[in-house]
Each structure stands twice: as C-alpha cells, then as structure tokens.
Design a protein around this motif. Structure first.
Motif, PDB file in Angstrom:
ATOM      1  N   GLU A 222       0.833  -1.195   0.000  1.00  0.00           N
ATOM      2  CA  GLU A 222       0.000   0.000   0.000  1.00  0.00           C
ATOM      3  C   GLU A 222       0.872   1.250   0.000  1.00  0.00           C
ATOM      4  OE1 GLU A 222      -4.288   0.921   2.041  1.00  0.00           O
ATOM      5  OE2 GLU A 222      -2.656   0.281   3.341  1.00  0.00           O
ATOM      6  N   THR A 261      -1.660   5.669  -6.212  1.00  0.00           N
ATOM      7  CA  THR A 261      -2.784   4.818  -6.603  1.00  0.00           C
ATOM      8  C   THR A 261      -2.682   3.363  -6.158  1.00  0.00           C
ATOM      9  OG1 THR A 261      -1.720   4.348  -8.737  1.00  0.00           O
ATOM     10  CG2 THR A 261      -3.213   6.241  -8.645  1.00  0.00           C
ATOM     11  N   GLN A 262      -1.558   2.934  -5.599  1.00  0.00           N
ATOM     12  CA  GLN A 262      -1.457   1.520  -5.289  1.00  0.00           C
ATOM     13  C   GLN A 262      -2.262   1.181  -4.047  1.00  0.00           C
ATOM     14  OE1 GLN A 262       2.909   1.947  -5.004  1.00  0.00           O
ATOM     15  NE2 GLN A 262       2.772   0.595  -3.259  1.00  0.00           N
ATOM     16  N   ARG A 263      -2.632  -0.087  -3.944  1.00  0.00           N
ATOM     17  CA  ARG A 263      -3.563  -0.498  -2.906  1.00  0.00           C
ATOM     18  C   ARG A 263      -3.299  -1.932  -2.478  1.00  0.00           C
ATOM     19  NH1 ARG A 263      -9.287  -0.172  -5.128  1.00  0.00           N
ATOM     20  NH2 ARG A 263      -8.621   1.922  -5.628  1.00  0.00           N
ATOM     21  N   ARG A 264      -3.895  -2.303  -1.353  1.00  0.00           N
ATOM     22  CA  ARG A 264      -3.840  -3.692  -0.903  1.00  0.00           C
ATOM     23  C   ARG A 264      -4.923  -4.499  -1.620  1.00  0.00           C
ATOM     24  NH1 ARG A 264      -0.481  -4.152   3.321  1.00  0.00           N
ATOM     25  NH2 ARG A 264      -0.147  -2.366   4.695  1.00  0.00           N
ATOM     26  N   PHE A 392     -12.003   2.475  -9.306  1.00  0.00           N
ATOM     27  CA  PHE A 392     -11.383   2.629  -7.995  1.00  0.00           C
ATOM     28  C   PHE A 392     -12.389   2.288  -6.892  1.00  0.00           C
ATOM     29  CE2 PHE A 392      -8.015   5.245 -10.003  1.00  0.00           C
ATOM     30  CZ  PHE A 392      -6.928   4.621  -9.413  1.00  0.00           C
ATOM     31  N   PRO A 402      -4.644  -4.684  -6.932  1.00  0.00           N
ATOM     32  CA  PRO A 402      -3.231  -4.307  -7.038  1.00  0.00           C
ATOM     33  C   PRO A 402      -2.655  -4.886  -8.332  1.00  0.00           C
ATOM     34  CG  PRO A 402      -3.728  -5.163  -4.852  1.00  0.00           C
ATOM     35  CD  PRO A 402      -4.944  -5.434  -5.691  1.00  0.00           C
TER      36      PRO A 402
END
Length: 451
Positions: A222, A261-264, A392, A402
């Motif tokens: 994240e 913008t990255q995420r788990r 999103f 991801p």
C-alpha cells in the motif's frame, strides 16, 4: 487512404510480449537502503569499464552531474555541490572492496543506491547494470543512475533534514516519486542535448519508462507502507512530470498534491487469484460495465455487445488489434486467443484496457464525432483512463486490484492498440509516453477532460 494490413492480433501479441514480459519482471533494487554499516573511505570517481553497460553508466554519471551543475542554480538559486563519489561495484569479485555504507561488495548485488552520509551513488556493475542494458538499452541504465542522483538532489535541498523532523510529511513513496521526477528532468535534457552513447529519442524514452516499471512495488504493498516505492503507474507518472515540467515541479511534490494509486488486495479471494479474474468472467463484466459507463456519455445510445465472429470481426481485428470496433454492425469483436495471451503474460487488466479503448471509439462514433483520425485515438485513450478511474470504487463487486494499473501501463507502453482509430490507424508521432499521459488525464480528471 486505406489502412495498411497488419499482422493478426495473436501474432502481434506474441512479438510484443517479448518486450512486455521484460518489464513485468521486478528488477531488484533498493534506491535508498536502510543499511547502518560503518562508512568506508571515500571511493574515487567511477572507474572506466570496457563493457557497453559500464561505459553507459559512467557516461550517465558524468552527464547527470554536469546537468545538475547548471540546473540546480537555475531552478533553486543555489550552487550545486558535486557528488562525493560514484562507485561501480564489482559484486562478482570476492576480493572487490566494499563501497561506502555497506560491509561487503556482495551487499550491492542487484542494487543501486544513494547514501547521504557518504554522498555516494553506487550500483551493481556486474549484475544490475548489464541486465538493464540488455533489456532496455542505454536508457534503462541512464534512468536508474539519474534516479539515484535525484536522491542526492533531495539531500542538497534539505529534504533529508526535513524528513528527520517530520517523517510523516516525507514518506518513502514521496521521496521515490521525487527521484523518479528528477530522473525525468535529467533525461529530457539529454533528449534535447544528446550525450554520446546515450540516445534518448521517443523509443528510448519509452524504454526508460519500461525500466521503471521493473522497479515497481510487489503486489499488495500500500502507498502508506513504510517501504513503499510506488506502483508502475505512479513511478512513470512522476518520470513524465519531470520530463515535461522540470525540476521545480519535482521539488514541489507533497503528500497533499500527489496522488498515489497503489492499494492492498480487497479480499482473500482476490489475493488468491493474484488480482486476475478468469478471462470469461472479465469479458462478461466489461461488456456490462463498459456499456453502462460509455452509454452514460452518449444519452440514448445502445452500446455495443462483444462478439467473437462475423465478417466484420475478421477484417477489423486484423487492423485494430485484440479487440475491434465494427462500424458496419456497431459491435465490438474480440480475439479471444490474443486476449488470453495478454491475460496470461501481463494480467487481466491489460485486456480490459484494450477493450475499453474500443468502447471509447464506439462512443465517439455514436456521439457524432469522427472515430477515424489521430484525435479519435487520443480521445479513446483518455476515455479508457476515465473508465479505469471508475473502478477505484467497487462496481458489481468488482474493483481495481493491485497490479491492474501496472498492467494498463505495460500494454500502453508495449502497443498502440488502445490509441488506434476505427480504421486501425494511430498517430505515428505518439509513443507509450503520450498514450500513458492521455490515459492518466482521463483517470485523474474524468471523461470531461477527453476532448
């Protein structure tokens, strides 16, 4: 003028994946390692090497330093202080001396870093640099060296001291984005002022971005994680900003004005499948969801359905790619084999990105705008980004996983499919850099920005 015949999509996918799979592999590296070793005596300037990659690294180090001697006072009103040393570390030689800030030369295997305490930029001259040169050419080497020197720029601007006082204002991901941005500024200068042995035209610029893709974070990291460096989309975006807007923009980056913008992974199920839906499920979802999104842009229009056959599909797929908009019947044809190959080699959202581009062309046609010409391809690429931005948030239980944006970046860099018009043509002056820029405009600013 009729469109030239192109290779069938499946064959073109196979050729392009020779490039795309290279940038889907993570090139190990740690630009600012947290190593607490005693500082070794200062090393001299990088020694001359006879191998092509070594010569590029040495030339880049010299050229980047020369760039900042002029740019630093111009941008920030201060004199540049030369970097203390550059170290090309012979990591495969057991007797090689260690550079400053590490205990052994082998600590630098597959690494490049800047160490503020010793003011040294060091890199693995036996593994990392030759691998970058083999995969991406001189530009791959140059962007890594320029990135590390970008950290030295931060140090000279006092960012290290500010981070020590208020670490929450300078998370690692912000520092890495700033360094990517400074690298973009330096390489843009070399594009306008060529350095011998370091070509930096549009194709080389794309290769530099492909190299950055290789340094993206592992899936599921994240943006707020302590060691986060950025996903592919965020890293190439920072590089683009430096290339187009220069060093002052890089220095002005903050956590308030920078979107990461990255995420788990949103669920255990998504983690188990690596963020990829089976192709059949993906096609069914995109057919429903893209129809809703693009249909909302053209009131009263009945958006296309996906098809896998018909006379129109054969002709259009030959020139448009793994998916094609068929003006004759208003449908979107898909080459399932080509999309499956993209799915397996890059990821599910590579195919979704290509499909969204065809829905964008269809929406332009339905709205009365011409679906043919460079403007159509540019608008379709932007609309593809706008559609991606919709995801999103969860739609029908589906949302971006991801790696999805990384997959979009890779396919935009590898091929012009998303930017092709209804005749299968794209702007010959456009490259991955421009395609990602338009995609990013749509993603961040929405469909209203897609003119």
């Amino acid at each position: 003028m009729s469109a030239p015949r192109r290779a069938p999509a499946a064959a073109l996918v196979a050729a392009l994946l020779l490039l795309a799979t290279a940038c889907s592999q993570v090139v190990p590296g740690s630009p600012r390692p947290g190593l607490a070793a005693a500082v070794s005596p200062a090393t001299p300037a990088v020694a001359a090497r006879s191998d092509p990659a070594g010569r590029v690294a040495a030339a880049t180090a010299e050229a980047v330093q020369e760039f900042w001697r002029a740019e630093f006072p111009a941008a920030f009103g201060r004199e540049w202080r030369d970097i203390g040393s550059f170290a090309a570390v012979e990591t495969r030689d057991p007797a090689a001396p260690a550079p400053p800030c590490v205990n052994r030369a082998t600590d630098v295997v597959d690494q490049a870093f800047y160490c503020p305490s010793a003011d040294v930029v060091a890199w693995d001259a036996d593994g990392l640099i030759p691998a970058l040169h083999d995969r991406f050419g001189p530009a791959g080497v140059a962007v890594v060296i320029a990135h590390e020197v970008g950290h030295a720029v931060q140090s000279r601007l006092g960012v290290d001291a500010e981070q020590a006082r208020a670490p929450q204002r300078f998370p690692t991901i912000l520092l890495e984005s700033m360094a990517d941005c400074y690298a973009g500024a330096a390489l843009a200068h070399f594009s306008d002022n060529p350095v011998a042995g370091l070509p930096l035209g549009p194709e080389e610029r794309d290769r530099a971005m492909q190299a950055l893709v290789g340094f993206r974070d592992p899936l599921g990291v994240e943006a707020g994680d302590a060691a986060a460096h950025g996903n592919a989309f965020d890293r190439v975006s920072a590089f683009q900003d430096g290339w187009t807007d220069g060093a002052t923009l890089c220095a002005g980056m903050t956590i308030e004005n920078r979107t990461f913008t990255q995420r788990r992974f949103a669920s255990e199920a998504d983690l188990a499948r690596g963020g990829n839906l089976p192709l059949r499920e993906l096609l069914a979802f995109v057919e429903r969801d893209a129809a809703e999104f693009f249909g909302g842009l053209v009131p009263g229009w009945d958006p296309p359905e996906l098809s896998t056959g018909g006379a129109c599909s054969v002709a259009e797929l030959e020139v448009q790619g793994p998916a094609a908009y068929c003006r004759a019947d208003g449908g979107v044809a898909v080459d399932v084999a080509a999309l499956q190959q993209l799915h397996e080699e890059i990821g599910d959202f590579a195919g979704a990105t290509v499909l969204a581009g065809r829905y964008g062309i269809a929406a332009l046609d339905a709205s009365g705008r011409s679906p043919v010409g460079a403007q159509a391809g540019a608008a379709a690429t932007c609309l593809t980004g706008a559609y991606t931005g919709r995801l999103f948030e969860a739609v029908e239980g589906f949302q971006l996983s991801p790696g999805d944006l990384d997959e979009a970046v890779q396919v935009l860099l590898a091929a012009d499919w998303v930017a092709r018009d209804a005749a299968g043509e794209s702007d010959p002056d456009d490259h991955g850099f421009e395609r990602i820029g338009r995609f990013r405009t749509g993603l961040l600013d929405g469909p209203g920005a897609c003119r």
